[in-house]
Design a protein around this motif. Structure first.
Motif, PDB file in Angstrom:
ATOM      1  N   THR A   1      38.741  41.283  50.764  1.00  0.00           N
ATOM      2  CA  THR A   1      38.307  40.894  49.425  1.00  0.00           C
ATOM      3  C   THR A   1      38.357  42.094  48.487  1.00  0.00           C
ATOM      4  O   THR A   1      38.289  43.244  48.924  1.00  0.00           O
ATOM      5  N   HIS A   2      38.469  41.797  47.187  1.00  0.00           N
ATOM      6  CA  HIS A   2      38.572  42.839  46.167  1.00  0.00           C
ATOM      7  C   HIS A   2      37.643  42.498  45.004  1.00  0.00           C
ATOM      8  O   HIS A   2      37.643  41.355  44.519  1.00  0.00           O
ATOM      9  N   ASP A   3      36.867  43.483  44.547  1.00  0.00           N
ATOM     10  CA  ASP A   3      36.006  43.339  43.372  1.00  0.00           C
ATOM     11  C   ASP A   3      36.365  44.432  42.370  1.00  0.00           C
ATOM     12  O   ASP A   3      36.593  45.588  42.762  1.00  0.00           O
ATOM     13  N   VAL A   4      36.396  44.078  41.096  1.00  0.00           N
ATOM     14  CA  VAL A   4      36.670  45.061  40.044  1.00  0.00           C
ATOM     15  C   VAL A   4      35.617  44.912  38.956  1.00  0.00           C
ATOM     16  O   VAL A   4      35.014  43.838  38.789  1.00  0.00           O
ATOM     17  N   GLY A   5      35.391  45.994  38.205  1.00  0.00           N
ATOM     18  CA  GLY A   5      34.397  45.931  37.142  1.00  0.00           C
ATOM     19  C   GLY A   5      34.576  47.041  36.139  1.00  0.00           C
ATOM     20  O   GLY A   5      35.189  48.077  36.422  1.00  0.00           O
ATOM     21  N   VAL A   6      34.033  46.832  34.947  1.00  0.00           N
ATOM     22  CA  VAL A   6      34.028  47.838  33.897  1.00  0.00           C
ATOM     23  C   VAL A   6      32.669  47.783  33.212  1.00  0.00           C
ATOM     24  O   VAL A   6      32.095  46.706  33.026  1.00  0.00           O
ATOM     25  N   ALA A   7      32.126  48.951  32.886  1.00  0.00           N
ATOM     26  CA  ALA A   7      30.832  49.039  32.212  1.00  0.00           C
ATOM     27  C   ALA A   7      30.968  49.885  30.955  1.00  0.00           C
ATOM     28  O   ALA A   7      31.677  50.896  30.947  1.00  0.00           O
ATOM     29  N   TYR A   8      30.302  49.457  29.902  1.00  0.00           N
ATOM     30  CA  TYR A   8      30.232  50.222  28.651  1.00  0.00           C
ATOM     31  C   TYR A   8      28.768  50.504  28.390  1.00  0.00           C
ATOM     32  O   TYR A   8      27.960  49.591  28.207  1.00  0.00           O
ATOM     33  N   ASP A   9      28.408  51.803  28.397  1.00  0.00           N
ATOM     34  CA  ASP A   9      27.004  52.206  28.356  1.00  0.00           C
ATOM     35  C   ASP A   9      26.767  53.139  27.175  1.00  0.00           C
ATOM     36  O   ASP A   9      27.344  54.227  27.096  1.00  0.00           O
ATOM     37  N   ARG A  10      25.913  52.699  26.247  1.00  0.00           N
ATOM     38  CA  ARG A  10      25.501  53.516  25.108  1.00  0.00           C
ATOM     39  C   ARG A  10      24.027  53.879  25.259  1.00  0.00           C
ATOM     40  O   ARG A  10      23.392  53.565  26.270  1.00  0.00           O
ATOM     41  N   ASP A  11      23.473  54.522  24.242  1.00  0.00           N
ATOM     42  CA  ASP A  11      22.109  55.028  24.340  1.00  0.00           C
ATOM     43  C   ASP A  11      21.085  53.933  24.620  1.00  0.00           C
ATOM     44  O   ASP A  11      20.178  54.126  25.420  1.00  0.00           O
ATOM     45  N   TRP A  12      21.195  52.781  23.964  1.00  0.00           N
ATOM     46  CA  TRP A  12      20.149  51.766  24.093  1.00  0.00           C
ATOM     47  C   TRP A  12      20.618  50.463  24.732  1.00  0.00           C
ATOM     48  O   TRP A  12      19.806  49.583  24.991  1.00  0.00           O
ATOM     49  N   TYR A  13      21.915  50.349  25.043  1.00  0.00           N
ATOM     50  CA  TYR A  13      22.370  49.106  25.667  1.00  0.00           C
ATOM     51  C   TYR A  13      23.538  49.381  26.608  1.00  0.00           C
ATOM     52  O   TYR A  13      24.189  50.431  26.571  1.00  0.00           O
ATOM     53  N   ARG A  14      23.810  48.398  27.453  1.00  0.00           N
ATOM     54  CA  ARG A  14      24.901  48.470  28.428  1.00  0.00           C
ATOM     55  C   ARG A  14      25.487  47.076  28.615  1.00  0.00           C
ATOM     56  O   ARG A  14      24.741  46.086  28.698  1.00  0.00           O
ATOM     57  N   VAL A  15      26.816  47.003  28.735  1.00  0.00           N
ATOM     58  CA  VAL A  15      27.515  45.753  28.992  1.00  0.00           C
ATOM     59  C   VAL A  15      28.367  45.925  30.245  1.00  0.00           C
ATOM     60  O   VAL A  15      29.125  46.901  30.357  1.00  0.00           O
ATOM     61  N   ASP A  16      28.234  45.010  31.198  1.00  0.00           N
ATOM     62  CA  ASP A  16      29.035  45.022  32.424  1.00  0.00           C
ATOM     63  C   ASP A  16      29.888  43.766  32.489  1.00  0.00           C
ATOM     64  O   ASP A  16      29.392  42.649  32.253  1.00  0.00           O
ATOM     65  N   LEU A  17      31.153  43.927  32.850  1.00  0.00           N
ATOM     66  CA  LEU A  17      32.070  42.811  33.080  1.00  0.00           C
ATOM     67  C   LEU A  17      32.744  43.045  34.422  1.00  0.00           C
ATOM     68  O   LEU A  17      33.329  44.110  34.656  1.00  0.00           O
ATOM     69  N   GLY A  18      32.641  42.079  35.318  1.00  0.00           N
ATOM     70  CA  GLY A  18      33.225  42.245  36.645  1.00  0.00           C
ATOM     71  C   GLY A  18      33.814  40.956  37.164  1.00  0.00           C
ATOM     72  O   GLY A  18      33.482  39.858  36.700  1.00  0.00           O
ATOM     73  N   VAL A  19      34.713  41.105  38.121  1.00  0.00           N
ATOM     74  CA  VAL A  19      35.299  39.958  38.814  1.00  0.00           C
ATOM     75  C   VAL A  19      35.159  40.213  40.308  1.00  0.00           C
ATOM     76  O   VAL A  19      35.696  41.198  40.829  1.00  0.00           O
ATOM     77  N   THR A  20      34.429  39.353  40.995  1.00  0.00           N
ATOM     78  CA  THR A  20      34.297  39.461  42.445  1.00  0.00           C
ATOM     79  C   THR A  20      35.244  38.475  43.114  1.00  0.00           C
ATOM     80  O   THR A  20      35.567  37.426  42.567  1.00  0.00           O
ATOM     81  N   ASN A  21      35.686  38.850  44.330  1.00  0.00           N
ATOM     82  CA  ASN A  21      36.719  38.067  45.042  1.00  0.00           C
ATOM     83  C   ASN A  21      37.888  37.794  44.090  1.00  0.00           C
ATOM     84  O   ASN A  21      38.242  36.644  43.812  1.00  0.00           O
ATOM     85  N   LEU A  22      38.484  38.868  43.623  1.00  0.00           N
ATOM     86  CA  LEU A  22      39.484  38.827  42.554  1.00  0.00           C
ATOM     87  C   LEU A  22      40.599  37.829  42.816  1.00  0.00           C
ATOM     88  O   LEU A  22      41.050  37.119  41.895  1.00  0.00           O
ATOM     89  N   PHE A  23      41.077  37.740  44.044  1.00  0.00           N
ATOM     90  CA  PHE A  23      42.223  36.880  44.359  1.00  0.00           C
ATOM     91  C   PHE A  23      41.804  35.531  44.939  1.00  0.00           C
ATOM     92  O   PHE A  23      42.615  34.838  45.560  1.00  0.00           O
ATOM     93  N   ASP A  24      40.519  35.163  44.736  1.00  0.00           N
ATOM     94  CA  ASP A  24      40.015  33.849  45.142  1.00  0.00           C
ATOM     95  C   ASP A  24      40.292  33.575  46.623  1.00  0.00           C
ATOM     96  O   ASP A  24      40.746  32.499  47.003  1.00  0.00           O
ATOM     97  N   LYS A  25      39.995  34.567  47.459  1.00  0.00           N
ATOM     98  CA  LYS A  25      40.266  34.477  48.881  1.00  0.00           C
ATOM     99  C   LYS A  25      39.368  33.441  49.550  1.00  0.00           C
ATOM    100  O   LYS A  25      38.159  33.412  49.341  1.00  0.00           O
ATOM    101  N   ALA A  26      39.979  32.576  50.361  1.00  0.00           N
ATOM    102  CA  ALA A  26      39.215  31.632  51.174  1.00  0.00           C
ATOM    103  C   ALA A  26      38.927  32.283  52.522  1.00  0.00           C
ATOM    104  O   ALA A  26      39.864  32.568  53.284  1.00  0.00           O
ATOM    105  N   TYR A  27      37.654  32.545  52.802  1.00  0.00           N
ATOM    106  CA  TYR A  27      37.316  33.218  54.060  1.00  0.00           C
ATOM    107  C   TYR A  27      35.933  32.791  54.533  1.00  0.00           C
ATOM    108  O   TYR A  27      35.101  32.320  53.755  1.00  0.00           O
TER     109      TYR A  27
END
Length: 689
Positions: free
Chosen positions: A636-662
């Motif tokens: 399985t593969h997970d990817v993510g990106v975070a944008y972090d400033r002084d008072w806030y943070r935004v996270d965007l991620g994709v887990t099981n990137l290739f939609d693996k059946a397991y």
């Protein structure tokens, strides 16, 4: 040459390969502290975090002569964790079976799960025997740190430590307030596409004149889980709502004393099969209500230089309750299961020197807990899960000896007594003396080697001895076995640590730790098939009858390794583990999760952006003698990106990137065969105030 020495020699030869195949970034926090930058990339795994779990005293997880892994608040945030398994299942020789529903996910350490590992939250044991339900109700939003200690720890904690300890510490005021601030908090909101989960968390903290106060509440609304199989039958019913709360207060009247009070509550209502690990073919549905409450109090005391006094007195009460209400026609009887635990612990450390080249830290103490179980069906005593009580009392002493600055010898001895009192059955009791000794040698600053020997034991649970399911209207049956004996184990471990700075480039760091072990278990409690029966509606075909029986002698061996490498804003890592187990008499392969490797890469881009990748590969498990437990390999593969400033943070991620059946290597519910969660797009917004 004996089989034991052959395995040890083969394991030592495998260590270089383990180190090449294992890495875990652990030093981004140090870089952040040195540069004063609060937004530096955090590690995916940690090696040098301080842990008090392995020896019940504060030590670096890297230096302690034991196999220890730590997960911190940063890793949970980066992974946008909505369950405990999200991050913990990437650790070497740590697994979560039972399928994608959190209600069924039970942790395992070195292939041992349930009552074979000790679970604790802020020092309070969580002893409910989960069966097909998870024994641990705790939301990731309130976790500060998780320590996983692999291997026998009965000498430190008593019955149940064959596999190890998984200790959770909840967040405190220092984790919420910005430096120099006395009031603050955070607001967090998130969404996961794979189960339509919307979540919110509000945490506030305040500090004034030696008094700290923290409160945190979480709400989650989750729905049907989409697996990676696609087409019809690719969804698993799991609709529900979760509410969690944590309140903590710390009073520090002076430098020698600290008092802490805490309260936790976890409550969720969900609709799904009465076996939460069941797949889409499982016909029974129920409304499940889960409740967990915990009260704890502690007094930490010390003298000015921690020479005579450095100890803690604590007490706790936990209550777990599980209610099931049938949603099928004809309806099954409503059920209720409750486990309450009261416990207390007192320990102290005394430090002294017996020579200028020999320093001691002696830790000694007493532990006590009592479990009370009450189970009902249609308001009457439940014939499947028995009522009863378990009482345990133990005393221990441990000496950590530092010799010539290069040698560390740690010896521990513990005496335990326990009494099992099932309702309507004869009580049973036993005593056990558990020793452990570990020796570490640091010949050079970059190399350390260690070896240890430990004994552990586990008393059978009420469910294992007296559980009884005898009906043709069930997927399987099981029978009681009141003659079960306690499990005992003897484990030998060996390992090494490597530490390099400026290795490939100026300013880089590499840390590595590898452990191999061999373990002989006497009277291993193992679920075995003892017969069959013909099922009736809504099931069909032939069902199996199970019973817990003792395996006279079982052999287990394997190892785990981690390496941490960091260079500027880049952290890299892999974690690798291997385990095998067999019945010494028959040669049958027993329960053993497959070989597993986890890869992590994290890169800080500029002042605010962080990129993240985590991959996990599990080898095929086609050698288990119980064919129903066998599973295919998966990646399985997970990817993510975070944008972090002084008072806030935004996270965007994709887990099981290739939609693996397991399907993961399950625990005892081999028949369920539930596919794991498919691709999920996850977003989290956090505001700090």
């Amino acid at each position: 040459m004996t089989r034991l020495s052959t395995r040890l020699r083969a394991s030592w030869l495998a260590i270089p390969g383990l180190l090449l195949l294992s890495a875990a970034p652990a030093f981004a926090q140090q870089v952040a502290a040195q540069t004063g930058d609060s937004h530096a990339a955090s590690p995916i795994f940690q090696l040098e975090a301080v842990t008090v779990t392995a020896t019940r005293t504060a030590n670096s997880g890297f230096d302690v002569p034991a196999s220890v892994s730590t997960v911190g608040r940063e890793q949970l945030d980066d992974a946008q964790a909505n369950t405990l398994s999200t991050v913990l299942r990437t650790l070497p020789n740590v697994n979560f079976g039972g399928g994608p529903r959190p209600a069924s996910q039970s942790p395992a350490i070195r292939g041992l799960l349930g009552p074979r590992i000790i679970l604790s939250v802020d020092g309070a044991r969580r002893n409910n025997d989960g069966g097909v339900n998870t024994p641990l109700l705790l939301d990731p939003d309130v976790i500060k740190q998780v320590d996983v200690v692999r291997g026998p720890v009965s000498a430190a904690y008593g019955s149940g430590g064959l596999g190890g300890v998984m200790a959770f510490e909840t967040i405190g005021v220092e984790d919420v307030l910005a430096p120099g601030k006395n009031v603050g908090g955070r607001i967090k909101a998130g969404y996961r596409s794979a189960n339509g989960e919307a979540s919110t968390n509000l945490t506030g903290a305040a500090r004034t004149q030696g008094v700290d106060l923290l409160a945190s509440v979480t709400y989650r609304d989750y729905n049907t889980i989409h697996t990676g199989t696609g087409g019809s039958g690719s969804t698993l019913p799991n609709d529900g709502q979760l509410k969690s709360a944590l309140v903590k207060s710390t009073i520090t009247p002076n430098e020698q004393n600290r008092f802490q009070l805490g309260y936790q509550k976890f409550a969720d209502d969900l609709t799904g099969p009465n076996n939460p690990g069941g797949n889409t073919l499982f016909p029974f549905s129920q409304k499940l209500k889960r409740r967990q409450e915990q009260y704890n109090a502690a007094w930490a005391f010390q003298d000015a230089d921690k020479r005579l006094l450095d100890g803690k007195l604590s007490a706790y009460y936990t209550k777990f309750k599980l209610d099931g209400e049938s949603r099928v026609v004809p309806a099954l009887d409503p059920t209720s299961a409750m486990t309450a635990t009261f416990g207390a612990s007192l320990q102290n450390s005394t430090s002294f020197e017996t020579a200028s080249w020999m320093k001691h830290r002696v830790t000694y103490g007493l532990d006590f807990y009592r479990d009370t179980a009450k189970n009902q069906s249609a308001g009457n005593p439940n014939s499947v899960l028995p009522d009863g009580a378990l009482q345990a009392f133990g005393g221990f002493v441990q000496d950590e000896i530092r010799i010539l600055n290069d040698w560390t010898l740690t010896g521990a001895l513990r005496q335990d007594s326990y009494r099992l009192s099932p309702s309507g059955q004869a009580a049973s009791s036993n005593d056990r003396l558990s020793p452990k000794i570990a020796l570490k040698y640091q010949p050079w600053s970059f190399l350390g080697v260690y070896a240890s020997y430990g004994e552990a034991f586990r008393a059978p649970t009420l469910t294992e001895m007296f559980g009884n399911l005898n009906t043709t209207r069930a997927l399987f049956n099981f029978r009681p076995n009141p003659s079960l004996k306690p499990e005992t184990s003897k484990t030998k471990e060996a390992g090494l640590t490597l530490a390099f700075d400026d290795l490939f480039a100026k300013g880089d760091s590499l840390r590595a730790k590898a452990t191999i072990f061999t373990e002989d278990v006497k009277d291993l409690i193992s679920q075995q098939t003892i017969g069959t029966y013909r099922r009736v509606a809504p099931f069909s075909g032939t069902g199996l009858i199970f019973q817990q029986r003792n395996v006279a002698n079982a052999e287990r061996w394997g190892g785990e390794a981690e390496i941490a490498y960091t260079l500027d804003d880049l952290t890299l890592g892999l974690a690798y583990s291997r385990l095998r187990a067999k019945d010494s008499a028959t040669g049958a392969n027993l329960y053993a999760p497959p070989d597993k490797a986890s890869l992590g890469v994290q890169y800080r881009l500029g002042d605010s952006w962080t990129l993240r990748y985590v991959g996990q590969a599990a080898a095929a498990q086609h050698y288990d003698s119980t064919a129903l437990r066998r599973r295919d390999a998966y990646v399985t593969h997970d990817v993510g990106v975070a944008y972090d400033r002084d008072w806030y943070r935004v996270d965007l991620g994709v887990t099981n990137l290739f939609d693996k059946a397991y399907v993961t290597y399950q625990q005892s519910q081999a028949d369920t065969y539930s596919y794991e969660e498919g691709r999920s797009v996850n977003v989290t917004f956090t505001a700090r105030f």
